[in-house]
Motif scaffolding. Structure first.
Motif, PDB file in Angstrom:
ATOM      1  N   ARG A 125       0.826  -1.211   0.000  1.00 46.65           N
ATOM      2  CA  ARG A 125       0.000   0.000   0.000  1.00 46.65           C
ATOM      3  C   ARG A 125       0.858   1.258   0.000  1.00 46.65           C
ATOM      4  O   ARG A 125       0.524   2.253  -0.651  1.00 46.65           O
ATOM      5  CB  ARG A 125      -0.933  -0.002   1.213  1.00 46.65           C
ATOM      6  CG  ARG A 125      -1.934   1.146   1.218  1.00 46.65           C
ATOM      7  CD  ARG A 125      -2.752   1.152   2.491  1.00 46.65           C
ATOM      8  NE  ARG A 125      -1.905   1.360   3.662  1.00 46.65           N
ATOM      9  CZ  ARG A 125      -1.451   2.542   4.048  1.00 46.65           C
ATOM     10  NH1 ARG A 125      -1.766   3.634   3.363  1.00 46.65           N
ATOM     11  NH2 ARG A 125      -0.687   2.648   5.124  1.00 46.65           N
ATOM     12  N   ALA A 130      -3.005   2.395  -4.874  1.00 53.71           N
ATOM     13  CA  ALA A 130      -4.174   1.901  -5.622  1.00 53.71           C
ATOM     14  C   ALA A 130      -4.618   0.523  -5.156  1.00 53.71           C
ATOM     15  O   ALA A 130      -5.732   0.082  -5.484  1.00 53.71           O
ATOM     16  CB  ALA A 130      -3.868   1.862  -7.120  1.00 53.71           C
ATOM     17  N   GLU A 132      -5.722  -0.277  -2.409  1.00 53.95           N
ATOM     18  CA  GLU A 132      -6.943  -0.129  -1.616  1.00 53.95           C
ATOM     19  C   GLU A 132      -8.199  -0.077  -2.475  1.00 53.95           C
ATOM     20  O   GLU A 132      -9.303  -0.281  -1.968  1.00 53.95           O
ATOM     21  CB  GLU A 132      -6.852   1.136  -0.762  1.00 53.95           C
ATOM     22  CG  GLU A 132      -5.772   1.091   0.309  1.00 53.95           C
ATOM     23  CD  GLU A 132      -5.775   2.331   1.176  1.00 53.95           C
ATOM     24  OE1 GLU A 132      -6.187   3.395   0.684  1.00 53.95           O
ATOM     25  OE2 GLU A 132      -5.369   2.230   2.346  1.00 53.95           O
ATOM     26  N   ARG A 133      -8.015   0.198  -3.765  1.00 50.67           N
ATOM     27  CA  ARG A 133      -9.171   0.321  -4.656  1.00 50.67           C
ATOM     28  C   ARG A 133      -9.436  -0.947  -5.467  1.00 50.67           C
ATOM     29  O   ARG A 133     -10.337  -0.955  -6.307  1.00 50.67           O
ATOM     30  CB  ARG A 133      -8.963   1.510  -5.596  1.00 50.67           C
ATOM     31  CG  ARG A 133      -8.854   2.842  -4.861  1.00 50.67           C
ATOM     32  CD  ARG A 133      -8.940   4.019  -5.800  1.00 50.67           C
ATOM     33  NE  ARG A 133      -7.800   4.101  -6.706  1.00 50.67           N
ATOM     34  CZ  ARG A 133      -6.652   4.691  -6.410  1.00 50.67           C
ATOM     35  NH1 ARG A 133      -6.480   5.236  -5.203  1.00 50.67           N
ATOM     36  NH2 ARG A 133      -5.664   4.735  -7.282  1.00 50.67           N
TER      37      ARG A 133
END
Length: 411
Positions: A125, A130, A132-133
């Motif tokens: 992370r 990204a 997390e998406r």
């Protein structure tokens, strides 16, 4: 001297996004004369109109068809390198990280991201926010998976870590929608051993994303590291060992007959006392374990066991934290009654590492713990360091095993 001007076409090859080749088409007006630069300068001086230079650059990413043969024995056709992968196993991140400089960008969706070591997730992370998406879609097993959910994130490839017959129906639905399915492990790998099955999965995935050379490099590295162990274990007397999987308050859940860890232990020169357990895993009774009194005790754990006072180690875990966890876990149930524990032949290793494509590190730990004199020159830490330097996009950092030495009482 008479000057002649015309057009020249140049083709230049370069490298584009994700290493795909590009073709640059350059057209320019040029002159010809026998006087080289001086002649051309003179010609330019006599011209009323300026020399017109037209440069047209056309960037065309090459997308050749890719034909793959997967671990379920199926032919899989891709129109080009996969860019939007959905997978049933979040650990695929580590496989991609071995061969791709931006593994997160390839993953459009995954199932059960909590299966990924939280410390490892945090490390990625920081480098790739990204992550997390990434959409959570599908499921680890086909019975809980939905083809519609998988299709909702518009994948161009669905990757399954291990074959189960239940994936057949979902694969047909996805294929009808134009999404191919690739099995990284399956029936064709039965009996081939951890070196070949792991190398096969990485090489296959690398080819699917157009990075075949990187996959082959890791496959060659892996085969060589396994071979230097298995060449020596041939003929060695097997050492009895207990694997206490997901070690918590109660001992001892053991890998069973159909669990590849049982085979890994055999290849490393061991004989698991749980090898006769039918299926993937099973609970061994305290009476049986104490009666067998194995020569070596190995526990597996991870951050997910912190809440129950179990064995905690993995990405981002400090060595002192892991040691405290190790001591606390050994003090529970009947573990301290085992000779292996009392005599300093107790060891622990990350469960997630053992089931990932980085299992060579765990295999080397097994060999050293089972036959310390034979494998005194083998250093799992050096192997992990080499993987970090040469292959992984984000280095694997933390405490992934604790190597207690023979004759040293467990603290």
């Amino acid at each position: 001297m008479r000057q002649r001007y015309g057009w020249r076409l140049q083709l230049r090859c370069g490298s584009g996004y994700h290493g795909e080749p590009e073709v640059l088409v350059v057209m320019c007006r040029h002159g010809q004369n026998g006087g080289g630069r001086a002649g051309l300068s003179a010609a330019l001086g006599r011209l009323w109109l300026p020399l017109v230079l037209l440069v047209v650059i056309v960037s065309v990413p090459a997308r050749a068809d890719i034909l793959l043969s997967d671990a379920a024995g199926r032919e899989v056709h891709l129109a080009g390198p996969a860019q939007r992968i959905v997978t049933n196993e979040s650990l695929l991140l580590l496989s991609l990280a071995l061969v791709d400089p931006d593994p997160v960008a390839r993953i459009a969706g995954w199932a059960a991201p909590q299966r990924l070591d939280q410390g490892v997730f945090e490390a990625y992370r920081k480098r790739f926010p990204a992550i997390e998406r990434i959409a959570e879609v599908g499921a680890v097993v086909p019975a809980a998976a939905s083809a519609e959910a998988i299709l909702s994130v518009r994948p161009d490839l669905f990757v399954v870590s291990m074959w189960e017959s239940g994936w057949g129906e979902i694969a047909e639905t996805l294929a009808a929608a134009g999404v191919p399915v690739l099995f990284l492990d399956g029936p064709i790998n039965d009996g081939k051993g951890p070196a070949e099955t792991t190398a096969f999965s990485v090489e296959l995935l690398a080819k699917a994303i157009g990075r075949e050379a990187r996959g082959k490099a890791f496959g060659d590295f892996l085969r060589a590291r396994y071979k230097r162990i298995t060449d020596r274990t041939i003929g060695l007397k097997p050492v009895s060992v207990l694997v206490d999987a997901h070690a918590g308050a109660i001992c001892c859940s053991s890998p069973g007959k159909e669990n590849r860890m049982t085979e890994y232990l055999r290849l490393a020169g061991g004989a698991s006392i749980g090898a006769g357990v039918p299926g993937y895993s099973g609970q061994l009774s305290a009476e049986y374990v104490l009666g067998a009194d194995p020569a070596v005790y190995i526990a597996t754990g991870g951050p997910h066991l912190a809440a129950e006072g179990g064995l905690v180690l993995g990405g981002g875990v400090e060595a002192t934290t892991a040691q405290v966890s190790f001591a606390g876990m050994l003090g529970q149930d009947m573990r301290n009654a085992l000779s292996a524990v009392g005599e300093g032949r107790a060891h622990v290793v990350s469960h997630q590492l053992s089931i990932s494509v980085l299992n060579i590190v765990v295999f080397e730990c097994f060999a050293k713990w089972l036959h310390p004199e034979v494998f005194a020159d083998i250093d799992p830490a050096e192997t992990l360091a080499e993987i970090n330097r040469t292959f992984l996009t984000v280095p694997l950092e933390g405490t992934f095993w604790i190597d207690s030495k023979p004759g040293q009482a467990a603290q």
